[in-house]
Design an enzyme around this catalytic site. Structure first.
Site, short mmCIF file in Angstrom:
data_model
loop_
_atom_site.label_atom_id
_atom_site.label_comp_id
_atom_site.label_asym_id
_atom_site.label_seq_id
_atom_site.Cartn_x
_atom_site.Cartn_y
_atom_site.Cartn_z
N GLY A 12 -0.73 -4.38 0.17
CA GLY A 12 -0.42 -4.12 -1.23
C GLY A 12 0.91 -4.76 -1.61
N GLY A 120 -0.73 -2.33 8.71
CA GLY A 120 -1.98 -3.09 8.90
C GLY A 120 -1.66 -4.57 9.14
N ILE A 142 5.97 0.64 0.06
CA ILE A 142 6.62 1.69 -0.72
C ILE A 142 6.50 3.04 -0.01
CG2 ILE A 142 6.26 0.55 -2.96
CD1 ILE A 142 4.05 2.73 -3.46
N ASP A 143 5.58 3.14 0.96
CA ASP A 143 5.32 4.44 1.60
C ASP A 143 6.40 4.83 2.61
OD1 ASP A 143 2.94 4.22 0.18
OD2 ASP A 143 1.80 3.51 1.90
N HIS A 289 -0.13 2.79 -9.65
CA HIS A 289 0.48 1.50 -9.29
C HIS A 289 1.77 1.18 -10.05
CE1 HIS A 289 -3.48 1.24 -7.53
NE2 HIS A 289 -2.97 0.35 -6.70
N ARG A 292 4.62 0.58 -7.83
CA ARG A 292 4.74 -0.66 -7.06
C ARG A 292 5.12 -1.86 -7.90
NH1 ARG A 292 -0.71 -0.66 -3.67
NH2 ARG A 292 -0.95 -2.68 -4.66
O1 F6P Z 1 0.47 1.44 0.88
C1 F6P Z 1 0.92 1.27 -0.42
C2 F6P Z 1 -0.02 1.96 -1.39
O2 F6P Z 1 0.51 1.80 -2.70
C3 F6P Z 1 -0.28 3.43 -1.11
O3 F6P Z 1 0.78 4.25 -1.48
C4 F6P Z 1 -1.57 3.65 -1.85
O4 F6P Z 1 -2.33 4.70 -1.31
C5 F6P Z 1 -2.29 2.34 -1.66
O5 F6P Z 1 -1.31 1.37 -1.37
C6 F6P Z 1 -3.09 1.92 -2.86
O6 F6P Z 1 -3.80 0.79 -2.53
P1 F6P Z 1 -4.61 -0.09 -3.59
O7 F6P Z 1 -3.61 -1.00 -4.24
O8 F6P Z 1 -5.58 -0.82 -2.76
O9 F6P Z 1 -5.21 0.84 -4.56
#
Ligand code: F6P
Length: 366
Positions: A12, A120, A142-143, A289, A292
């Protein structure tokens, strides 16, 4: 002879990715004798039939530390070992393209890869290192769920955004005598919820590491209502679990995506509270999101720049199969093997922040 570094951003997106790229490119260029190449959309740039890579010069990275996202794009699907290919009948299969990837690296004369990504992505880094590819990882998410580093970049920005959301919800909650449930990201780690609850002054903080009991949450809410007036702000992690230990989410639908999409636990809690007879208004807000996107805060720009510079240094010193880390006060490194050994979760017994929260009356619903 000019040496070549391939830079990849995977998983992400995260505020600070561009600052890492800029740190790598600027320090490599100042050092002299290096070429930095960006692989577009994670490893896909070298996995797809039409190769997509881009030369990165100081000019290309000028001023990008201020911008969110990544100039070389990213994906959290597929990868060299699970590359999705569509069959003539429309169905998809995943194939291992790692040998093709290595061949293309050799043809391009790439000396090392810097992979900027979360757990990952660093697992993929380790697999590639096992194939003899010179890998250096940079921890991103961000986690903040990687234990080898004190902080990952992007985390402070997410906390800032979540805190601003709590600040805003407090005023509307108090005006309407409402309960607000703010669902934040973090996957299996409660760091974003814990930090933003303390910073924003939430009354309840629910994290995956502490299973919650809706009855205990209700007790806390009720203690804040008198003569029909009152309000309560709850921050809940997307990965929160009730006493049954179950997470809330849906199976991934996109091709090549292996992650369960967490989400909906805020609504679940609302339902549980209403079922227990709570009569005031409850509103749920999923921050999603937004956490992020956009400009990284200064802290993340600095950490990300330092990570980029260190990653280049490791390549220069040929310290491969490593991942850059921040262990206060040093920017240092660990082996990739150690980097992904254990996740970084909140420890409810030993965390000083859990203690801080409890001591100022924040309930964890336990
Ligand atoms: O790992 C970062 C993250 O933003 C998590 O906090 C969230 O669960 C996941 O990615 C969301 O992923 P996607 O962008 O695939 O919805």
């Amino acid at each position: 002879m000019t040496k070549k570094i391939l830079v990849v951003t995977g998983g992400g997106d995260c505020p600070g990715l561009n600052a890492v790229i800029r740190g790598i490119v600027k320090s490599a260029q100042l050092d002299g004798g290096w070429e930095v190449i960006g692989c577009i959309e994670s490893y896909n740039g070298l996995l797809k039939d039409d190769v997509e890579i881009v030369n990165l010069t100081e000019k290309d990275v000028a001023g990008i530390h201020v911008n969110g996202g990544t100039i070389i794009k990213t994906t959290n699907k597929g990868g060299p070992f699970h590359f999705p290919i569509q069959q003539p009948d429309g169905s998809w299969i995943e194939v291992d393209r790692s040998e093709l990837f290595k061949k293309r690296l050799d043809n391009l004369g790439i000396d090392a890869i810097i992979s900027i990504g979360g757990d990952g992505s660093q697992r993929i880094s380790l697999q590639l290192a096992n194939m003899g590819i010179n890998m250096v990882g940079v921890p991103k998410t961000i986690d903040n769920d990687l234990s080898a580093t004190d902080f990952t970049f992007g985390f402070q920005t997410a906390v800032q955004i979540a805190t601003e959301a709590v600040d805003k919800l407090v005023t509307t909650a108090s005006s309407h005598s409402r309960v607000f449930i703010l669902e934040v990201m973090g996957r299996d780690a409660g760091w974003i919820a814990l930090h933003s609850s303390i910073a924003g002054g939430a009354e309840v903080c629910i994290i995956p590491e502490i299973p919650y009991d809706p009855k205990k949450v209700l007790e806390k809410i009720n203690s804040r209502y008198k003569n029909g007036h009152g309000f309560c702000n709850i921050v809940i992690s997307e990965g929160a679990k009730g006493l049954d230990g179950k997470i809330t989410g849906t199976a991934p639908t996109a091709v090549g995506d292996q992650h369960i999409k967490l989400g909906g636990v805020g609504d679940k809690l609302k339902y549980e509270l209403e079922k227990l007879g709570f009569e005031h208004d409850i509103r749920v807000m999923v921050l999603g999101h937004l956490q992020r996107g956009g400009t990284p805060v200064a802290y993340d720009r600095i950490l990300a720049t330092a990570f980029g510079v260190k990653a280049f240094e490791l390549v220069k010193e040929q310290k491969y199969r490593t991942m850059v880390v921040y262990n206060h006060p040093n920017i240092s490194y660990v082996s990739l093997d150690d980097a992904i050994k254990s996740p970084n979760n909140v420890n409810p017994e030993t965390s000083s922040l859990v203690n801080t929260a409890r001591k100022i009356g924040i309930s964890f619903g336990d």
